[in-house]
Design a protein around this motif. Structure first.
Motif, PDB file in Angstrom:
ATOM      1  N   GLY A 188       0.802  -1.218   0.000  1.00  0.00           N
ATOM      2  CA  GLY A 188       0.000   0.000   0.000  1.00  0.00           C
ATOM      3  C   GLY A 188       0.833   1.265   0.000  1.00  0.00           C
ATOM      4  O   GLY A 188       2.075   1.239   0.105  1.00  0.00           O
ATOM      5  N   ASP A 189       0.173   2.404  -0.114  1.00  0.00           N
ATOM      6  CA  ASP A 189       0.838   3.705  -0.170  1.00  0.00           C
ATOM      7  C   ASP A 189       1.592   3.988   1.124  1.00  0.00           C
ATOM      8  O   ASP A 189       1.122   3.680   2.227  1.00  0.00           O
ATOM      9  CB  ASP A 189      -0.180   4.819  -0.412  1.00  0.00           C
ATOM     10  CG  ASP A 189      -0.914   4.668  -1.737  1.00  0.00           C
ATOM     11  OD1 ASP A 189      -0.377   3.961  -2.612  1.00  0.00           O
ATOM     12  OD2 ASP A 189      -2.015   5.241  -1.886  1.00  0.00           O
ATOM     13  N   GLY A 190       2.771   4.619   0.971  1.00  0.00           N
ATOM     14  CA  GLY A 190       3.513   5.109   2.123  1.00  0.00           C
ATOM     15  C   GLY A 190       4.158   4.056   2.986  1.00  0.00           C
ATOM     16  O   GLY A 190       4.563   4.356   4.113  1.00  0.00           O
ATOM     17  N   SER A 191       4.294   2.851   2.514  1.00  0.00           N
ATOM     18  CA  SER A 191       4.911   1.795   3.311  1.00  0.00           C
ATOM     19  C   SER A 191       6.428   1.831   3.170  1.00  0.00           C
ATOM     20  O   SER A 191       6.969   2.371   2.203  1.00  0.00           O
ATOM     21  CB  SER A 191       4.389   0.423   2.882  1.00  0.00           C
ATOM     22  OG  SER A 191       2.996   0.330   3.102  1.00  0.00           O
ATOM     23  N   CYS A 192       7.106   1.234   4.134  1.00  0.00           N
ATOM     24  CA  CYS A 192       8.566   1.154   4.110  1.00  0.00           C
ATOM     25  C   CYS A 192       8.991  -0.275   4.425  1.00  0.00           C
ATOM     26  O   CYS A 192       8.645  -0.813   5.475  1.00  0.00           O
ATOM     27  CB  CYS A 192       9.179   2.125   5.118  1.00  0.00           C
ATOM     28  SG  CYS A 192      10.997   2.075   5.147  1.00  0.00           S
ATOM     29  N   ILE A 193       9.733  -0.864   3.503  1.00  0.00           N
ATOM     30  CA  ILE A 193      10.264  -2.207   3.675  1.00  0.00           C
ATOM     31  C   ILE A 193      11.777  -2.077   3.820  1.00  0.00           C
ATOM     32  O   ILE A 193      12.482  -1.836   2.838  1.00  0.00           O
ATOM     33  CB  ILE A 193       9.911  -3.119   2.482  1.00  0.00           C
ATOM     34  CG1 ILE A 193       8.430  -3.019   2.140  1.00  0.00           C
ATOM     35  CG2 ILE A 193      10.319  -4.552   2.771  1.00  0.00           C
ATOM     36  CD1 ILE A 193       7.505  -3.435   3.261  1.00  0.00           C
ATOM     37  N   ASP A 194      12.280  -2.197   5.043  1.00  0.00           N
ATOM     38  CA  ASP A 194      13.711  -2.046   5.274  1.00  0.00           C
ATOM     39  C   ASP A 194      14.419  -3.364   4.953  1.00  0.00           C
ATOM     40  O   ASP A 194      14.015  -4.071   4.036  1.00  0.00           O
ATOM     41  CB  ASP A 194      13.954  -1.608   6.715  1.00  0.00           C
ATOM     42  CG  ASP A 194      15.339  -0.997   6.915  1.00  0.00           C
ATOM     43  OD1 ASP A 194      16.098  -0.918   5.937  1.00  0.00           O
ATOM     44  OD2 ASP A 194      15.663  -0.598   8.044  1.00  0.00           O
ATOM     45  N   LYS A 195      15.424  -3.719   5.698  1.00  0.00           N
ATOM     46  CA  LYS A 195      16.184  -4.942   5.427  1.00  0.00           C
ATOM     47  C   LYS A 195      15.350  -6.144   5.866  1.00  0.00           C
ATOM     48  O   LYS A 195      15.616  -6.792   6.884  1.00  0.00           O
ATOM     49  CB  LYS A 195      17.517  -4.902   6.163  1.00  0.00           C
ATOM     50  CG  LYS A 195      18.517  -5.934   5.668  1.00  0.00           C
ATOM     51  CD  LYS A 195      19.877  -5.708   6.278  1.00  0.00           C
ATOM     52  CE  LYS A 195      20.902  -6.658   5.667  1.00  0.00           C
ATOM     53  NZ  LYS A 195      22.246  -6.430   6.209  1.00  0.00           N
ATOM     54  N   SER A 196      14.327  -6.438   5.072  1.00  0.00           N
ATOM     55  CA  SER A 196      13.315  -7.420   5.435  1.00  0.00           C
ATOM     56  C   SER A 196      13.162  -8.451   4.330  1.00  0.00           C
ATOM     57  O   SER A 196      13.836  -8.392   3.302  1.00  0.00           O
ATOM     58  CB  SER A 196      11.985  -6.727   5.726  1.00  0.00           C
ATOM     59  OG  SER A 196      12.147  -5.706   6.693  1.00  0.00           O
TER      60      SER A 196
END
Length: 422
Positions: A239-247
């Protein structure tokens, strides 16, 4: 079966059909019964998820397809895989070398009568190399995206066993083809060219071309992925505005040879922090957060506006709210003054001990008269930490003063330091 990131202590026994899932810790001397499924760790042992009756007679799906040829499609023999993989790796290495070779050939064809100075030759070579590398990178990404759609096509949710579907074989062929992207990137990174665009909109465009549904203002892998980037992009929706870091966003699951694909949904404003993992079939609702080192099992739902942590994960309180509850009112700012015997810390309100931070030189033995502010200790844990630090600081200064005084008597400066409240 032992999955990735597992640690087995001495004396661990796995009976027939037992499964240790991702991140499991095998307890010392523990026996895992037949047909049991475990994952993660809690109090020094893996967490048991299920106990199943497993029939282990006969080969598994891969053995049926690869060794017994019991599959409804043509299965490549081992010699074809070796020949194809070796040939393609030769092509990839040559493709990488052609970038520099092309730049050198271009410089060699310059007009000999108008050869520029050596420094200019180096500059022109660098510029030509940058242009050729950019073109080669676009070509490699085009080959990667095109081979994905040509070899695999669009993935579908459901079982993809070796003896029932050609998907697994096609996936292995594609994994070899995408080596051309990895060859043009840093050798220390397994994802090659994608490491140059991680965290940028270009990486979002790449995964959209691979079939992923990604909203606006999404940040993907700003510090790199946890292992591999999305392995099945068209089954991922963010979805909008999500953040996927070192995942990790992995849409497949392989248990006892049973390979299956499931969809992954990440809601708007969701956050996946370092080393967090969303297993096949899991769901994150809007504004949910997975904290560091967190595992969400397949089929689980991370509810809206919640925080989760653990392997496997459990819901926890908002870390910011917890920190606010532990905070206390800050103490008044103190100062220091220079005396004949040294510097003395002032605490006009009589609060608990505080640590001094000097402007420029801090607590060093300097000759300046500058005042300095004091860091307030906002929680009992910080106070305890400072008490140990301050005590060690005073002991160090006392030993230093004693070494100066050959007769062992404390001078006026050390007595002043001992007066600092502890």
């Amino acid at each position: 079966m032992v999955a990735d990131r597992c640690y087995l202590r001495p004396g661990v026994t796995l009976e027939r059909g037992a499964v240790l899932g991702s991140g499991s810790i095998g307890k010392k001397g523990f026996t895992y019964p037949a047909g049991s499924i475990w994952v993660g760790s809690h109090e020094g042992n893996a967490v048991k998820l299920a106990q199943e009756e497993v029939e282990m007679e006969g080969p598994r799906p891969f053995g049926k397809a690869f060794y017994h040829k019991q599959a409804p499609y043509f299965v490549w023999p081992i010699w074809m895989h070796v020949l194809f993989n070796t040939s393609w790796m030769i092509v990839c290495v040559a493709f990488r070398a052609m970038v520099m070779l092309g730049a050198l050939i271009t410089i060699a064809h310059l007009d000999a009568k108008h050869t520029p100075p050596l420094a200019a030759v180096y500059g022109i070579t660098l510029c030509v190399f940058v242009v050729y590398h950019f073109v080669a990178s676009l070509m490699a990404l085009g080959i990667d995206i095109g081979s994905k759609w040509a070899v695999i096509g669009r993935r579908v949710v459901g079982p993809q066993a070796w003896d029932e579907s050609p998907y697994c074989q096609r996936w292995q062929i594609y994994l070899n083809l995408c080596q051309i992207v990895r060859q043009l990137g840093p050798k220390s990174q397994d994802y090659g060219l994608l490491s140059f665009i991680q965290g940028s909109i270009y990486l979002v465009w790449y995964f959209r071309l691979m079939g992923a549904k990604i909203g606006d203002a999404v940040c993907l892998y700003p510090t790199g992925p946890d292992g591999a980037m999305m392995t099945e992009p068209e089954l991922v929706e963010i979805g909008d505005g999500s953040c996927i870091d070192k995942s990790s966003l992995i849409c497949h699951i392989n248990t006892r040879g049973e390979f299956q694909l499931n969809q992954l949904l990440v809601g708007a404003g969701a956050v996946m922090r370092d080393r967090s993992r969303l297993l096949s079939g899991a769901l994150m609702e809007d504004h949910a957060t997975l904290l560091e080192h967190c595992l969400i099992l397949g089929g689980d739902t991370v509810e809206e506006d919640t925080f989760w942590q653990g392997w496997p994960a459990e819901q926890v309180e908002d870390p910011m709210e917890t920190e606010k509850e532990n905070d206390v009112e800050p103490v008044v700012v103190g100062a220091r003054r220079r005396t004949a015997s040294g510097y003395q810390v002032l605490d006009p309100e009589g609060g608990f001990p505080m640590m001094g931070v000097g402007i420029g030189t801090g607590m060093k033995r300097d000759r300046s008269y500058s005042d300095f502010s004091l860091i307030s200790l906002s929680s009992p844990r910080r106070k305890n930490s400072f008490n140990r630090t301050a005590a060690g600081f005073s002991r160090h200064r006392v030993r230093r003063a004693q070494s100066v005084d050959s007769r062992g008597a404390l001078n006026q400066r050390s007595r002043s330091l001992l007066s600092i409240p502890m």
